[in-house]
Motif scaffolding. Structure first.
Motif, PDB file in Angstrom:
ATOM      1  N   LEU A 167     -32.297   2.357  16.394  1.00 29.19           N
ATOM      2  CA  LEU A 167     -31.750   1.220  16.687  1.00 29.19           C
ATOM      3  C   LEU A 167     -31.634   0.768  18.220  1.00 29.19           C
ATOM      4  O   LEU A 167     -31.740  -0.658  18.491  1.00 29.19           O
ATOM      5  N   ALA A 168     -31.691   1.649  19.067  1.00 28.01           N
ATOM      6  CA  ALA A 168     -31.947   1.307  20.391  1.00 28.01           C
ATOM      7  C   ALA A 168     -33.254   1.091  20.845  1.00 28.01           C
ATOM      8  O   ALA A 168     -33.486   0.610  22.018  1.00 28.01           O
ATOM      9  N   ARG A 169     -34.168   1.496  20.111  1.00 23.91           N
ATOM     10  CA  ARG A 169     -35.626   1.417  20.393  1.00 23.91           C
ATOM     11  C   ARG A 169     -36.119  -0.098  20.857  1.00 23.91           C
ATOM     12  O   ARG A 169     -36.723  -0.506  21.779  1.00 23.91           O
ATOM     13  N   PRO A 170     -35.588  -1.058  19.923  1.00 23.83           N
ATOM     14  CA  PRO A 170     -36.213  -2.491  20.210  1.00 23.83           C
ATOM     15  C   PRO A 170     -35.307  -3.067  21.464  1.00 23.83           C
ATOM     16  O   PRO A 170     -35.977  -3.711  22.025  1.00 23.83           O
ATOM     17  N   VAL A 171     -34.240  -2.385  21.815  1.00 29.85           N
ATOM     18  CA  VAL A 171     -33.468  -2.813  23.003  1.00 29.85           C
ATOM     19  C   VAL A 171     -34.498  -2.396  24.265  1.00 29.85           C
ATOM     20  O   VAL A 171     -34.951  -3.388  25.205  1.00 29.85           O
ATOM     21  N   GLY A 172     -34.823  -1.237  24.120  1.00 30.44           N
ATOM     22  CA  GLY A 172     -35.596  -0.789  25.167  1.00 30.44           C
ATOM     23  C   GLY A 172     -37.160  -1.287  25.210  1.00 30.44           C
ATOM     24  O   GLY A 172     -37.878  -1.657  26.102  1.00 30.44           O
ATOM     25  N   ALA A 173     -37.530  -1.693  24.098  1.00 32.87           N
ATOM     26  CA  ALA A 173     -39.000  -2.495  23.787  1.00 32.87           C
ATOM     27  C   ALA A 173     -38.773  -4.040  24.624  1.00 32.87           C
ATOM     28  O   ALA A 173     -39.619  -4.170  25.354  1.00 32.87           O
ATOM     29  N   ILE A 174     -37.654  -4.465  24.496  1.00 30.30           N
ATOM     30  CA  ILE A 174     -37.499  -5.883  25.026  1.00 30.30           C
ATOM     31  C   ILE A 174     -37.530  -5.541  26.545  1.00 30.30           C
ATOM     32  O   ILE A 174     -38.146  -6.365  27.361  1.00 30.30           O
ATOM     33  N   VAL A 175     -36.433  -4.944  26.832  1.00 34.07           N
ATOM     34  CA  VAL A 175     -36.306  -4.840  28.408  1.00 34.07           C
ATOM     35  C   VAL A 175     -37.265  -4.380  29.247  1.00 34.07           C
ATOM     36  O   VAL A 175     -37.971  -4.697  29.944  1.00 34.07           O
ATOM     37  N   LEU A 176     -38.057  -3.149  28.681  1.00 39.35           N
ATOM     38  CA  LEU A 176     -38.833  -2.580  29.490  1.00 39.35           C
ATOM     39  C   LEU A 176     -40.119  -3.109  29.079  1.00 39.35           C
ATOM     40  O   LEU A 176     -41.152  -3.118  29.930  1.00 39.35           O
ATOM     41  N   GLY A 177     -40.478  -3.652  27.939  1.00 37.46           N
ATOM     42  CA  GLY A 177     -41.733  -4.241  27.731  1.00 37.46           C
ATOM     43  C   GLY A 177     -41.802  -5.704  28.463  1.00 37.46           C
ATOM     44  O   GLY A 177     -43.130  -5.720  29.014  1.00 37.46           O
ATOM     45  N   ARG A 178     -40.683  -6.302  29.069  1.00 34.83           N
ATOM     46  CA  ARG A 178     -40.817  -7.402  29.951  1.00 34.83           C
ATOM     47  C   ARG A 178     -41.439  -6.835  31.185  1.00 34.83           C
ATOM     48  O   ARG A 178     -42.117  -7.570  32.189  1.00 34.83           O
ATOM     49  N   VAL A 179     -40.717  -5.840  31.613  1.00 27.86           N
ATOM     50  CA  VAL A 179     -41.058  -5.385  33.012  1.00 27.86           C
ATOM     51  C   VAL A 179     -42.704  -5.022  33.037  1.00 27.86           C
ATOM     52  O   VAL A 179     -43.232  -5.102  33.958  1.00 27.86           O
ATOM     53  N   GLY A 180     -43.004  -4.433  31.829  1.00 32.85           N
ATOM     54  CA  GLY A 180     -44.453  -3.940  31.534  1.00 32.85           C
ATOM     55  C   GLY A 180     -45.541  -5.175  31.758  1.00 32.85           C
ATOM     56  O   GLY A 180     -46.364  -4.919  32.516  1.00 32.85           O
ATOM     57  N   ASP A 181     -44.990  -6.328  31.095  1.00 38.24           N
ATOM     58  CA  ASP A 181     -46.012  -7.308  31.323  1.00 38.24           C
ATOM     59  C   ASP A 181     -45.981  -8.092  32.811  1.00 38.24           C
ATOM     60  O   ASP A 181     -46.844  -8.627  33.112  1.00 38.24           O
ATOM     61  N   ARG A 182     -44.861  -8.001  33.339  1.00 42.93           N
ATOM     62  CA  ARG A 182     -44.748  -8.654  34.545  1.00 42.93           C
ATOM     63  C   ARG A 182     -45.096  -7.873  35.776  1.00 42.93           C
ATOM     64  O   ARG A 182     -45.603  -8.286  36.826  1.00 42.93           O
ATOM     65  N   HIS A 183     -44.791  -6.424  35.655  1.00 43.61           N
ATOM     66  CA  HIS A 183     -45.006  -5.640  37.015  1.00 43.61           C
ATOM     67  C   HIS A 183     -45.932  -4.418  36.573  1.00 43.61           C
ATOM     68  O   HIS A 183     -46.252  -3.748  37.615  1.00 43.61           O
ATOM     69  N   GLY A 184     -46.570  -4.242  35.394  1.00 44.71           N
ATOM     70  CA  GLY A 184     -47.490  -3.433  35.242  1.00 44.71           C
ATOM     71  C   GLY A 184     -46.964  -2.178  34.438  1.00 44.71           C
ATOM     72  O   GLY A 184     -45.906  -2.007  34.120  1.00 44.71           O
ATOM     73  N   ARG A 185     -48.180  -1.692  33.637  1.00 45.98           N
ATOM     74  CA  ARG A 185     -47.900  -0.775  32.569  1.00 45.98           C
ATOM     75  C   ARG A 185     -47.378   0.598  33.179  1.00 45.98           C
ATOM     76  O   ARG A 185     -46.428   1.267  32.546  1.00 45.98           O
ATOM     77  N   LYS A 186     -47.755   0.891  34.424  1.00 45.40           N
ATOM     78  CA  LYS A 186     -47.421   2.373  34.918  1.00 45.40           C
ATOM     79  C   LYS A 186     -46.060   2.448  35.184  1.00 45.40           C
ATOM     80  O   LYS A 186     -45.607   3.418  34.874  1.00 45.40           O
ATOM     81  N   ILE A 187     -45.258   1.400  35.820  1.00 47.43           N
ATOM     82  CA  ILE A 187     -43.970   1.848  36.289  1.00 47.43           C
ATOM     83  C   ILE A 187     -42.949   2.009  34.854  1.00 47.43           C
ATOM     84  O   ILE A 187     -42.226   2.978  34.929  1.00 47.43           O
ATOM     85  N   VAL A 188     -43.395   1.344  33.925  1.00 44.28           N
ATOM     86  CA  VAL A 188     -42.665   1.393  32.674  1.00 44.28           C
ATOM     87  C   VAL A 188     -42.788   2.692  32.248  1.00 44.28           C
ATOM     88  O   VAL A 188     -41.679   3.608  31.697  1.00 44.28           O
ATOM     89  N   LEU A 189     -43.981   3.478  32.144  1.00 48.31           N
ATOM     90  CA  LEU A 189     -44.247   4.737  31.543  1.00 48.31           C
ATOM     91  C   LEU A 189     -43.717   5.865  32.429  1.00 48.31           C
ATOM     92  O   LEU A 189     -43.512   6.959  31.943  1.00 48.31           O
ATOM     93  N   VAL A 190     -43.545   5.406  33.849  1.00 45.99           N
ATOM     94  CA  VAL A 190     -42.805   6.533  34.491  1.00 45.99           C
ATOM     95  C   VAL A 190     -41.437   6.676  34.141  1.00 45.99           C
ATOM     96  O   VAL A 190     -40.695   7.650  33.997  1.00 45.99           O
ATOM     97  N   ILE A 191     -40.705   5.395  33.840  1.00 44.87           N
ATOM     98  CA  ILE A 191     -39.356   5.408  33.392  1.00 44.87           C
ATOM     99  C   ILE A 191     -39.301   6.166  32.167  1.00 44.87           C
ATOM    100  O   ILE A 191     -38.235   6.677  31.985  1.00 44.87           O
ATOM    101  N   THR A 192     -39.933   5.796  31.233  1.00 47.25           N
ATOM    102  CA  THR A 192     -39.732   6.250  29.826  1.00 47.25           C
ATOM    103  C   THR A 192     -39.732   7.729  29.839  1.00 47.25           C
ATOM    104  O   THR A 192     -38.811   8.381  29.080  1.00 47.25           O
TER     105      THR A 192
END
Length: 450
Positions: A81-106
């Motif tokens: 149930l928490a995964r869609p929240v992470g998908a929305i929040v971190l997905g937007r970061v990935g589209d704006r600032h790059g894939r790498k930074i999100v993959l480090v956070i996750t």
């Protein structure tokens, strides 16, 4: 150029791969994504096995065995149930600032949460705080995992040469398989202990040991390069006036819904095969705990061949036809599988779990990796794909063990379980008749494939 036609001009990843540095970055990306995905699936495989084998005794000792099993898988569902929240929040970061930074956070978030589960005191020590802490850490895991799997698939697909995109993207499944294998191997070692010691402290060992994988994965993630497709997109956007930026003409809803359908057809059967069946054959059918654990281990070993072979098949014959055939196999598998489990024969039970995992947890996952990425345009690919996949997970994988446990507790029969399995696989099958072929699609396009 049509969405299904291979690009005539070299695409961004092809040009990047032609250089020595590009090839070096490509292989570094594969290893770092592999280890990060291994970390995610160590988490979920550990929890799935622990929920079926010991969590009822550790966190819900006052319940009957079936109710305790249901409670254990309910906490599993909370993480989804928490995964869609992470998908929305971190997905937007990935589209704006790059894939790498999100993959480090996750990978950092998931690693810390998984290790912390191994430190939770039992219900007998701190009472209701024990399951509450378990729920909290599942939420943290889910938030990070919501952007991990899709992000890894996006990074691999955007970094791969066009002709090998299906094979390369499928390697994220090798990472998930590595996590399942590692978790199963650790659990087999733990189960060598006397049962009272497993429940008292032995179950904690795999969770605490997972910090080693997380540490190596985090180090590699910090040193990997951004995907060439996203880098190319950023450069192109930076060179254009703001009002000249191309606007996507597709709304994204059709591609989004198709991804949800494909995900239901894969994720639901997957978590029934590798999660629920473990608890089902042990608690409801009284099969020895080593049987399903060994079966998961065998399937995981086979997965190192099954997953890349399926990815190669999608490069050779197309994404859609391979996915459709796998969904058909899952629909056929459902009823005979549960009927055969009733035999309680260790070899038969083990074979049923192995076959179910090879089709529903390994092959179809390998076929989905590039397919899902290619459905979406580059500008919002990370967010749309992540949210679609996680919504599909909630409707299938995350809740499937809990729903199946509830059906079993309510009816005491395997028939509703088989019907439930077939329905989920059938949704994936029907979806393939509405989803376009995407093999060779230009990943720098802003529009979705439909």
């Amino acid at each position: 150029m049509s969405h299904t036609e291979s690009a005539k001009a070299p695409q961004a990843a092809d040009l990047h791969f032609e250089t020595r540095q590009g090839r070096r970055n490509f292989w570094s990306t594969i290893v770092s994504i592999w280890l990060g995905t291994t970390m995610e699936y160590v988490d979920f495989a550990l929890y799935g096995l622990a929920a079926g084998l010991v969590f009822g005794d550790v966190f819900f000792p006052s319940q009957t065995p079936l109710v305790a099993l249901l409670s254990s898988f309910a906490t599993w569902a909370v993480g989804f149930l928490a995964r869609p929240v992470g998908a929305i929040v971190l997905g937007r970061v990935g589209d704006r600032h790059g894939r790498k930074i999100v993959l480090v956070i996750t990978v950092a978030l998931m690693g810390l949460s998984t290790t912390a589960i191994g430190l939770i005191p039992s219900y007998s020590t701190i009472g209701v705080w024990a399951p509450l802490l378990l729920v909290f850490l599942r939420i943290c895991q889910g938030f990070g995992a919501g952007a991990e799997l899709s992000g890894g698939a996006v990074m691999l697909t955007e970094s791969a040469p066009t002709k090998n995109r299906g094979l390369v993207a499928s390697l994220i499944g090798v990472g998930s398989n590595s996590g399942t294998l590692l978790a199963s191997a650790l659990w087999l070692l733990v189960l060598l202990l006397p049962e009272e010691e497993v429940i008292a402290w032995g179950w904690r060992i795999p969770f605490l040991a997972s910090i080693l994988v997380a540490g190596v994965a985090l180090f590699l993630r910090r040193t990997m390069h951004e995907s060439p497709v996203f880098t190319s997109f950023q450069k192109e956007r930076a060179q254009q006036p703001q009002d000249a930026h191309p606007k996507p003409t597709a709304t994204g809803w059709r591609a989004f819904l198709l991804m949800v359908g494909l995900r239901i057809g894969e994720n639901g059967p997957s978590y029934i095969a590798q999660g629920f069946l473990v608890g089902y054959v042990v608690n409801a059918l009284a099969v020895d705990k080593s049987v399903p654990t060994t079966a998961v281990l065998v399937a995981s070993v086979l997965g190192f061949a099954v997953i890349p072979a399926t990815g190669w098949l999608t490069d050779r014959f197309g994404r859609r036809i391979v996915y459709r055939v796998l969904c058909i196999l899952l629909v056929i598998y459902g009823v005979p599988a549960f009927l055969l489990l009733e035999s309680r024969n260790p070899l038969v039970v083990g074979a049923v779990i192995v076959v179910g995992m090879c089709i529903g947890s390994l092959a179809i996952f390998g076929a989905q990796s590039a397919y899902g990425v290619e459905l979406f345009g580059v500008e919002h690919r990370y967010t749309k794909m992540s949210v679609a996949k996680e919504l599909g997970s909630i409707l299938s994988g995350g809740t499937a063990p809990m729903v199946a446990s509830a059906l079993l507790a309510a009816t005491g029969s395997w028939v509703p379980l088989a019907i439930y399995f077939v329905i989920m696989a059938g949704i994936g099958l029907v979806t393939t008749f509405f989803t376009p072929e995407t093999r060779g699609r230009d990943l720098t396009l802003v529009d979705d494939a439909v």
